[in-house]
Design an enzyme around this catalytic site. Structure first.
Site, short mmCIF file in Angstrom:
data_model
loop_
_atom_site.label_atom_id
_atom_site.label_comp_id
_atom_site.label_asym_id
_atom_site.label_seq_id
_atom_site.Cartn_x
_atom_site.Cartn_y
_atom_site.Cartn_z
N GLU A 14 23.47 37.58 4.55
CA GLU A 14 22.78 36.61 3.74
C GLU A 14 21.44 36.32 4.40
OE1 GLU A 14 21.35 33.56 3.54
OE2 GLU A 14 21.16 34.11 1.43
N CYS A 61 23.41 28.24 1.41
CA CYS A 61 24.00 29.57 1.40
C CYS A 61 25.12 29.71 0.38
CB CYS A 61 24.56 29.90 2.78
SG CYS A 61 25.20 31.57 2.84
N CYS A 64 28.38 31.58 2.60
CA CYS A 64 29.20 30.53 3.23
C CYS A 64 29.11 29.29 2.34
CB CYS A 64 28.79 30.24 4.66
SG CYS A 64 27.13 30.68 5.11
N HIS A 68 28.66 23.76 3.95
CA HIS A 68 27.64 22.73 4.17
C HIS A 68 27.95 21.47 3.38
CE1 HIS A 68 25.17 25.17 6.72
NE2 HIS A 68 25.22 26.16 5.85
N ARG A 461 31.54 31.09 10.09
CA ARG A 461 30.58 31.68 11.03
C ARG A 461 30.44 30.89 12.33
NH1 ARG A 461 29.73 33.07 6.24
NH2 ARG A 461 29.13 35.18 5.71
N SER A 484 24.47 30.26 12.50
CA SER A 484 23.53 31.37 12.74
C SER A 484 22.30 30.91 13.51
CB SER A 484 23.15 32.06 11.43
OG SER A 484 24.28 32.75 10.92
N CYS A 528 23.92 34.83 8.83
CA CYS A 528 23.62 34.12 7.60
C CYS A 528 22.30 33.42 7.83
CB CYS A 528 24.72 33.12 7.30
SG CYS A 528 24.38 32.26 5.80
N CYS A 531 20.84 30.09 6.05
CA CYS A 531 21.39 28.90 6.70
C CYS A 531 20.60 28.57 7.97
CB CYS A 531 22.84 29.13 7.12
SG CYS A 531 24.00 29.10 5.78
#
Lengths: 549, 313
Positions: A14, A61, A64, A68, A461, A484, A528, A531
């Site tokens: 992503e 994202c 994922c 969030h 992640r 990330s 990702c 993010c």
């Protein structure tokens, strides 16, 4: 000085990521990770209604998804000072557990597998031998020579069409591909099966969340899906969960072991040093004590000494990122001031990424499945320790092999099993609770005029934290430090490399024009990047350009 | 006929009966607003054409939620879409190639299929600072879009970001993000939604393959077959609205009874989309069914115009 190689775009992830490596003597000797896109969600949040924040941040994202949103509502729950009802806690856990199952499955088969699996080699496989291999290594439902012949024919028809689509121009035939044709064919079949399964797995989100991606049933105070707490909805959820868990145990895990057995050298490549997990899946109101996946920090790979992790010790710094220099700051005091000049891509001595550098007590830390599994393992977790021990035994490798690209990929699979099994218990807990007459899903509250709150989670992640400051009933400051950012951040003021940069050093590269081995380690972190970079300054009147290499 | 037989045999092997498949095609035909007579033709589109129509999918200022939404399509499954129906020449999330080889593949595909490929764009385009806020392979989204889109047979903007700017364009729109049509000054077919329902992309593509043209659009570039009516007008909770039976608190008895969410901030009356009818994830549910008000995600500028989301309109 060695040969410099830039890989941009890194695909099968992503966001927009650029990786640069220096190669000497057939190995990576230096590495730089750079985020290449900026939207500015934290700044967009300023002055808005705190109740709305989760909708905005969820759009960080779509891979994922959900994560969030849940950290955001938890941050506001925390600021308001409320405790959500038991049903809401369980449903949030179930939605998050479903995300683990879905995300890890898609990562292994669709984002990572092609680093290990040569699709074109599958055409040379003997379907009978493939069936025998599959029988030998797994309890997969689909199988047999006819099945593998059909899959092979399908790939042959596809290749013969001359339109290779997403499989065009890849590294097929690269010397670093080690699987025999039969293992490649088996993996191709499972790639396709997993593509279909993930569409069904995602329905778990739709049952209690209305849709996937971006489920829409979380609110500050609990969840909205009170009308879905029915026997048929729960049974449907349970059914899909079982179908997914069956595939995870009987196909995904055996595939990891089969692939790993041909790539054991990757148990010595791609490791990092420090590991952080906030932990997740609260089993009650007390955190971190009730978390199913434990919280902790490992320094210098010392599994015998795992300390409790405290969010107060997290800072972000920007020495090598395109922001004005300033001290390392805790997210509550976080600032975002981009350099007011053309940011030049200067990996050698200057700034080179839009990703900030998070540190724990000044240390870079890897977050994600490997960090969580190591912390659970070191703490003697009742479900995870036996899974890890039996995997090490099957592969005949020592525990030190966990600190590697292969260890990271295996840890992801093992925790999918553990979380999936735990989910079944949560479903039953929900059933018992509802049976007992408790249908409460929401706790009413008054929005305070001013407050601060933090929401910590450990998402597929890795460690995720959202911090909110409410001022005048609105969002005064909002910062999030995401997995990330931890894994793909740049060097810091002391010159300490970010985790991915560290992990890449020592990676063998057979052909610098086809850096397949670099992708293996990068993808093992499941990057990702949308993010990781979500902050910019609207007032900086600067033109941003990159030095194009 | 031979093609048909092998196609249905293949479906059967996959556990999909001819009847299931035709039922899906009928539903898709209806979603597209075509007469039932088209159903066999819709089925034909899925029956493995000799040369698969090329598709190039570009990722700009996005979250990949639209790509993920497409991965959730179940009729046809995504592997059939990719392996047998379309030829997905470039798509960063799923493609095997990376870096230089990926760039090369894009150039090659644009050249080979010039004037023939469908270009799907996910994400909005940063326009401030020369488009410098977002790059792939060292080139800005703006530069790439200007190069690729004029060579496409049709440009489909998938999701609210590509269609109307979406979340990065929300105030104060730090990067000067715009929807694809606005950023480039071109007409795009827009499939907004955050994310959009994949059935509407499949419907649009089938329409194109079947009739050789794009479906009829509203003033916002949205296909009328999907975005012709408001959520409110199609909502199964509409009778509660008429009877003034409203939810006034989440988790309440009224919420458990599935009353109207208008007073909780539902944007259904102002939002055009087919969510209540098509639903998401193989018809499993949609936000209002999960007890949450519609946030108006398929309307232009909804992040600013529709928020705060929990206040009554």
């Amino acid at each position: 000085m060695g040969k410099r190689v830039v890989v941009d775009p890194i695909t099968r992830l992503e966001g927009h990521l650029r990786i640069e490596v220096e190669i000497a003597g057939g190995k990576v000797v230096n590495a730089w990770s750079s985020g290449q896109m900026f939207r500015g969600i934290e700044l967009i949040l300023k002055g808005r209604d705190p109740r709305d924040a989760h909708h905005f941040v969820q759009r960080s994202c779509g891979v994922c998804t959900y994560v969030h949103a849940v950290s955001s509502v938890r941050a506001v729950d925390n600021a308001v000072g409320l405790t959500i009802p038991k049903n809401a806690r369980i449903i949030r856990n179930l939605l998050h557990g479903a995300q683990y199952q879905h995300d890890h499955l898609v990562h292994f088969y669709h984002l990572h597998a092609l680093d290990w699996v040569d699709i074109l080699s599958a055409l040379k496989a003997d379907p009978k031998q493939t069936a025998a291999l599959a029988d030998n290594v797994s309890n997969a439902k689909a199988g047999g020579a006819a099945y593998y012949r059909q899959v092979q024919q399908r790939i042959q028809t596809f290749v013969d069409s001359g339109q290779l689509g997403p499989f065009s121009n890849a590294y097929w035939g690269h010397p670093a591909y080690k699987l025999p044709p039969e293992a490649n064919l088996m993996a191709c079949a499972h790639y396709i099966e997993a593509l279909r399964l993930q569409a069904r797995t995602a329905r778990m989100h739709a049952i209690f969340g209305g849709k996937n991606p971006h489920p829409q049933s979380l609110v500050v105070g609990g969840v909205t899906c009170v009308a879905d707490l029915t026997a048929d909805r729960i049974a449907e959820f349970l059914y899909i969960h079982k179908e997914t868990q069956d595939f995870i145990k009987n196909v995904y895990i055996p595939d990891i072991l089969a692939v790993a057995s041909y790539y054991k050298d990757w148990g010595g490549i791609g490791g990092t040093t420090n590991f952080l997990a906030y932990g997740d899946f609260p089993g009650g109101d007390a955190e971190p004590d009730s978390l199913y996946l434990p919280r902790g920090i490992i320094k210098k790979r010392d599994l015998t000494k795992i300390d409790m992790a405290h969010q107060e010790k997290v800072t972000e710094e920007v020495t090598r990122a395109w922001y004005l220099d300033g001290p390392a700051r805790h997210p509550y005091e976080g600032e975002t001031k981009p350099v007011e000049e053309d940011p030049q891509y200067k990996p050698d001595n200057g700034k080179y990424s839009w990703i900030k550098a998070p540190r724990y007590e000044g240390l870079p830390c890897e977050v994600g499945p490997l960090a969580r599994v190591l912390i659970a393992y070191g703490k003697g977790h009742g479900d995870i320790k036996p899974l890890v021990d039996s995997t090490l035994q099957k592969l005949g490798v020592p525990a030190t092999a966990l600190f590697s690209t292969l260890g990271r990929t295996a840890a992801r699979g093992l925790e999918t099993v553990a979380v999936g099994d735990a989910m079944e218990g949560w479903i039953m807990e929900l059933v018992e609770n509802i049976k007992g007459g408790d249908k409460k899903t929401y706790e009413p509250y008054e929005m305070p005029d001013s407050a601060m709150g933090v929401g910590l989670n450990d998402v597929p992640r890795g460690a995720l934290g959202h911090w909110i400051k409410i001022e005048g009933g609105k969002i005064g400051n909002y910062q999030y430090v995401v997995p990330s950012t931890w894994n793909f951040g740049p060097r810091d003021q002391k010159g300490q490399l970010g985790p991915v940069e560290e992990a890449l050093i020592g990676t063998p590269v057979a052909d610098p024009k086809q850096p397949l081995e670099v992708l293996r380690t990068v993808h093992s972190f499941d990057p990702c990047i949308a993010c990781a970079v979500h902050v910019i300054d609207p007032d900086a009147n600067a033109v941003y350009r990159f030095k194009v290499l | 006929m031979e093609k048909d037989i092998s196609f249905y045999e293949r479906l059967k092997e996959k556990g999909v009966s001819r009847r299931d498949f035709m039922r899906y095609c009928t539903a898709l035909t209806a979603t597209m607003g075509l007469s039932v007579a088209y159903t066999p033709k819709v089925a034909e589109v899925f029956a493995a054409p000799a040369q698969r129509p090329p598709l190039i999918w570009l990722h700009f200022g996005e979250c990949t939620g639209c790509s993920e939404a497409l991965l959730r399509t179940q009729y046809p499954y995504i592997d059939e879409l990719v392996l047998e129906i379309l030829s997905v020449e470039y798509h960063e999330t799923i493609m095997a190639a990376a870096g230089h080889q990926a760039e090369e593949q894009l150039h090659h595909a644009v050249k080979q299929y010039e004037g023939k490929f469908i270009c799907v764009v996910e994400g909005s385009i940063a326009t401030k600072y020369n488009g410098g806020y977002g790059k792939v392979g060292g080139r800005s989204f703006l530069e790439i879009a200007k190069e690729v889109t004029p060579k496409a047979a049709a440009v489909i903007a998938i999701g609210t970001c590509a269609a109307f700017g979406g979340i990065p364009a929300a105030a104060p729109n730090p990067g000067g993000y715009k929807g694809v049509g606005e950023a480039l000054g071109i007409k795009t077919l827009n499939l907004p939604g955050c994310p959009p329902n994949p059935i509407n992309l499949v419907g649009t593509v089938v329409n194109y393959l079947l009739l050789g043209k794009l479906p009829d659009l509203d003033a916002n570039g949205r296909p009328l077959f999907a975005y012709g009516k408001t959520i409110h007008d199609q909502c199964p909770r509409r009778s509660h609205f008429e009877n003034e039976e409203f939810v006034e608190a989440f988790g309440s008895e009224e919420a458990a009874l599935g009353y109207c969410l208008y007073k909780m901030g539902c944007r259904g009356p102002e939002t055009y989309n087919n969510c209540p009818v098509a639903k998401f994830n193989d018809g499993t549910s949609w936000p209002v069914e999960a007890g949450h008000p519609c946030i108006g995600c398929s309307q232009p500028n909804f992040w600013d115009r529709m928020s705060p989301f929990y206040e009554e309109m």
